[in-house]
Enzyme design. Structure first.
Site, short mmCIF file in Angstrom:
data_model
loop_
_atom_site.label_atom_id
_atom_site.label_comp_id
_atom_site.label_asym_id
_atom_site.label_seq_id
_atom_site.Cartn_x
_atom_site.Cartn_y
_atom_site.Cartn_z
N GLY A 120 -2.83 12.03 -4.36
CA GLY A 120 -4.06 11.74 -3.61
C GLY A 120 -5.29 12.21 -4.37
O GLY A 120 -6.32 11.53 -4.40
N ASP A 121 -5.19 13.36 -5.01
CA ASP A 121 -6.31 13.90 -5.79
C ASP A 121 -6.62 12.99 -6.97
O ASP A 121 -7.78 12.78 -7.34
CB ASP A 121 -5.99 15.31 -6.30
N1 LIG Z 1 6.22 6.84 -3.63
C1 LIG Z 1 5.17 6.23 -4.19
N2 LIG Z 1 5.34 5.15 -4.97
C2 LIG Z 1 4.30 4.51 -5.55
N3 LIG Z 1 3.03 4.93 -5.40
C3 LIG Z 1 2.78 5.98 -4.63
C4 LIG Z 1 3.83 6.71 -3.98
N4 LIG Z 1 3.29 7.75 -3.30
C5 LIG Z 1 1.96 7.66 -3.52
N5 LIG Z 1 1.64 6.62 -4.31
C6 LIG Z 1 0.31 6.22 -4.80
O1 LIG Z 1 -0.57 7.33 -4.65
C7 LIG Z 1 -1.63 7.01 -3.74
C8 LIG Z 1 -1.96 8.23 -2.89
O2 LIG Z 1 -0.79 8.63 -2.21
P1 LIG Z 1 -0.77 9.22 -0.73
O3 LIG Z 1 -1.20 8.18 0.23
O4 LIG Z 1 0.56 9.81 -0.53
O5 LIG Z 1 -1.90 10.33 -0.83
P2 LIG Z 1 -2.09 11.67 0.00
O6 LIG Z 1 -1.29 11.60 1.27
O7 LIG Z 1 -3.54 11.88 0.11
O8 LIG Z 1 -1.46 12.73 -0.99
P3 LIG Z 1 -1.81 14.26 -1.23
O9 LIG Z 1 -0.60 14.97 -0.75
O10 LIG Z 1 -2.00 14.35 -2.72
O11 LIG Z 1 -3.05 14.58 -0.46
C9 LIG Z 1 -1.13 5.80 -2.95
O12 LIG Z 1 -2.20 5.01 -2.50
C10 LIG Z 1 -0.26 5.08 -3.98
O13 LIG Z 1 -1.06 4.29 -4.82
MG LIG Z 2 -4.49 13.67 0.49
#
Ligand SMILES: Nc1ncnc2c1ncn2[C@@H]1O[C@H](COP(=O)(O)OP(=O)(O)OP(=O)(O)O)[C@@H](O)[C@H]1O
Ligand SMILES: [Mg+2]
Length: 326
Positions: A259-260
């Site tokens: 996410g970062d």
């Molecule tokens: N299992 C996966 N396979 C492919 N791409 C992924 C996967 N997990 C995350 N991503 C990519 O990373 C981006 C951000 O992931 P996610 O939505 O999990 O962020 P987050 O929940 O904010 O994570 P964080 O824990 O870092 O705050 C997604 O939009 C996607 O492009």
């Molecule tokens: Mg996040």
């Protein structure tokens, strides 16, 4: 010492030491043995700062670090080329433990509380951000949760003082801190789908739900709402357009920092002047870069660009044509 003034400042109020332990066959209520372990300086603001520095930006980090274990961060900032403007507070920066079991394919998180912060600590960070912005900043990135002791109006205050001094602001946080920060109108927010649902008090189940929810935030004055949805990709919404960016199916080494990486990618894309579709593609490339590495780190820019080329970006709607197509 940085010779030139930073163009980007990240804010890190609740940094973390990311400790990863590889434990084959991890089980509860048993003695478990780690094969290997690694320790990284982490936390969302720290990650966004080092990712952007890796792309050649001059980046300062404002925020708080516990004095007792600051050496790990000192080393990391030197290696990453981040201009460290964090103040040191009493106590230790918290540790987040990730137990990775590659045989059972599980990841178990154990997050510890950090040292509480005081109003004086926040005032010192606010003064640092104000000084940096006064001297000229393109972007301020406010990232992560708040430590105990700081109120939910914390980011609203920092965003207002950055914007008053001409900086654009990206925000990645959740809960009441996100809710209150929206009043200060950050330019970009990047909630994940659960965080956006929690903000609006409903569960978002499909693309239309997400677009509607994001548009309601855009209409409150946020320029770009990027909603990440894990492996399903991300939906990016502005007042004029919406796109869906879907990553190819990817082997995941570690989701730490994905996410970062997206936040860093959105800021980097803005500095390149990219449109929404290309920003979505590049920011997703950043996330894919984070997924391929253990701990919060990114591969080299040319590798990120090759990940970005593999992302499928679709226009979801265009208000000019008044149609929805997917
Ligand atoms: N299992 C996966 N396979 C492919 N791409 C992924 C996967 N997990 C995350 N991503 C990519 O990373 C981006 C951000 O992931 P996610 O939505 O999990 O962020 P987050 O929940 O904010 O994570 P964080 O824990 O870092 O705050 C997604 O939009 C996607 O492009
Ligand atoms: Mg996040």
């Amino acid at each position: 010492m940085a010779m030139t003034h930073p163009s980007i400042a990240a804010v890190s109020l609740n940094a973390a030491v990311d400790q990863t332990a590889f434990v084959p066959g991890f089980a509860l209520d048993r003695v478990n043995r780690a094969d290997a372990t690694r320790v990284d300086a982490g936390g969302k603001g720290v990650n966004v700062a080092s990712f952007l520095a890796g792309f050649g930006h001059r980046v300062a980090l404002a925020g708080l670090l516990g004095r007792d274990n600051a050496a790990l961060f000192d080393r990391h900032f030197r290696t990453a080329g981040v201009d460290d403007r964090c103040i040191r507070i009493d106590g230790a920066t918290r540790t987040n433990i990730k137990i990775v079991d590659r045989t059972g394919d599980t990841v178990t998180d154990l997050n510890f509380p950090g040292a509480p912060a005081t109003a004086d600590d926040l005032n010192a960070v606010a003064a640092t951000v104000a000084d940096l912005a006064e001297a000229g900043l393109d972007w301020v990135a406010c990232c992560g949760s708040l430590p105990d002791g700081l109120g939910p109006d914390t980011y609203a205050r920092l965003i207002a003082l950055a914007r008053d001094r001409g900086a654009k602001v990206a925000l990645d946080t959740s809960g009441p801190a996100l809710d209150q920060a929206l009043q200060a109108r950050p330019d970009i927010i990047k909630p994940n789908i659960d965080e956006l649902g929690a903000l609006l008090g409903r569960t978002l189940v499909d693309t239309d739900d997400v677009i509607r929810a994001a548009r309601s935030i855009v209409s409150d004055g946020v320029r770009l709402v990027a909603v990440s949805m894990g492996a399903d990709g991300a939906i990016l919404v502005t007042a004029r357009e919406s796109v869906l960016a879907v990553p190819p199916s990817t082997p995941v080494v570690s989701t730490v920092g994905c996410g970062d990486a997206m936040v860093a990618g959105l800021i980097h894309a803005d500095t390149l002047g990219l449109g929404l579709a290309d920003s979505a593609r590049l920011a997703t490339g950043f996330s894919l870069g984070a997924l391929g590495q253990i701990g919060p780190r990114l591969p080299a820019p040319d590798q990120i660009e090759s990940y970005a080329r593999a992302v499928t970006v679709t226009a979801l709607e265009t208000t000019t044509e008044g149609r929805i197509h997917r």
